[in-house]
Design a protein around this motif. Structure first.
Motif, short mmCIF file in Angstrom:
data_model
loop_
_atom_site.label_atom_id
_atom_site.label_comp_id
_atom_site.label_asym_id
_atom_site.label_seq_id
_atom_site.Cartn_x
_atom_site.Cartn_y
_atom_site.Cartn_z
N LEU A 54 0.81 -1.22 0.00
CA LEU A 54 0.00 0.00 0.00
C LEU A 54 0.85 1.27 0.00
O LEU A 54 0.32 2.38 -0.09
CB LEU A 54 -0.94 0.01 1.21
CG LEU A 54 -2.04 -1.05 1.18
CD1 LEU A 54 -2.75 -1.12 2.53
CD2 LEU A 54 -3.03 -0.77 0.06
N GLY A 55 2.15 1.11 0.15
CA GLY A 55 3.05 2.26 0.13
C GLY A 55 3.00 3.10 1.39
O GLY A 55 3.19 4.31 1.34
N VAL A 56 2.72 2.45 2.53
CA VAL A 56 2.64 3.17 3.80
C VAL A 56 3.51 2.47 4.84
O VAL A 56 3.96 1.35 4.64
CB VAL A 56 1.18 3.26 4.32
CG1 VAL A 56 0.31 4.05 3.37
CG2 VAL A 56 0.61 1.88 4.59
N ASN A 57 3.70 3.13 5.97
CA ASN A 57 4.41 2.54 7.09
C ASN A 57 3.46 1.58 7.80
O ASN A 57 2.25 1.83 7.85
CB ASN A 57 4.85 3.67 8.04
CG ASN A 57 5.77 3.17 9.12
OD1 ASN A 57 5.39 2.37 9.97
ND2 ASN A 57 7.00 3.64 9.07
N VAL A 58 3.99 0.51 8.35
CA VAL A 58 3.15 -0.48 9.00
C VAL A 58 2.32 0.14 10.13
O VAL A 58 1.18 -0.28 10.37
CB VAL A 58 3.98 -1.70 9.49
CG1 VAL A 58 4.82 -1.34 10.70
CG2 VAL A 58 3.10 -2.88 9.78
N ARG A 59 2.82 1.17 10.80
CA ARG A 59 2.05 1.84 11.86
C ARG A 59 0.75 2.43 11.32
O ARG A 59 -0.21 2.61 12.08
CB ARG A 59 2.89 2.94 12.50
CG ARG A 59 3.96 2.42 13.40
CD ARG A 59 4.74 3.55 14.07
NE ARG A 59 6.15 3.22 14.07
CZ ARG A 59 7.07 3.71 13.24
NH1 ARG A 59 6.73 4.61 12.35
NH2 ARG A 59 8.31 3.30 13.29
N ASP A 60 0.73 2.74 10.04
CA ASP A 60 -0.46 3.35 9.43
C ASP A 60 -1.63 2.39 9.29
O ASP A 60 -2.75 2.83 9.03
CB ASP A 60 -0.12 3.94 8.06
CG ASP A 60 0.86 5.09 8.16
OD1 ASP A 60 0.91 5.75 9.21
OD2 ASP A 60 1.59 5.31 7.17
#
Length: 66
Positions: A54-60
């Protein structure tokens, strides 16, 4: 890990992706993505693969993390 299915669904909508395309990007079956979203749980490795796809940080995509 406890993931937030709504956050993932919103990211899918933002990127005009389907669960099938997410599954392909993660290298897993669509049924696995569906199960993860319904149970809102997955392994840390899978959470990392989903976040990367998804192109995001896992925290997101984690539940209860801002």
């Amino acid at each position: 890990m406890n993931i937030d299915a709504m956050k993932i669904k919103l990211l899918l909508a933002d990127k005009a992706m389907t669960q099938s395309s997410l599954a392909a990007a993660c290298g897993t079956a669509r049924q696995n993505i569906s199960a993860i979203l319904s149970k809102e749980k997955c392994s840390p490795v899978t959470a990392g693969k989903i976040a990367r796809a998804l192109g995001v940080n896992v925290r997101d995509i984690l539940k209860g993390v801002a």
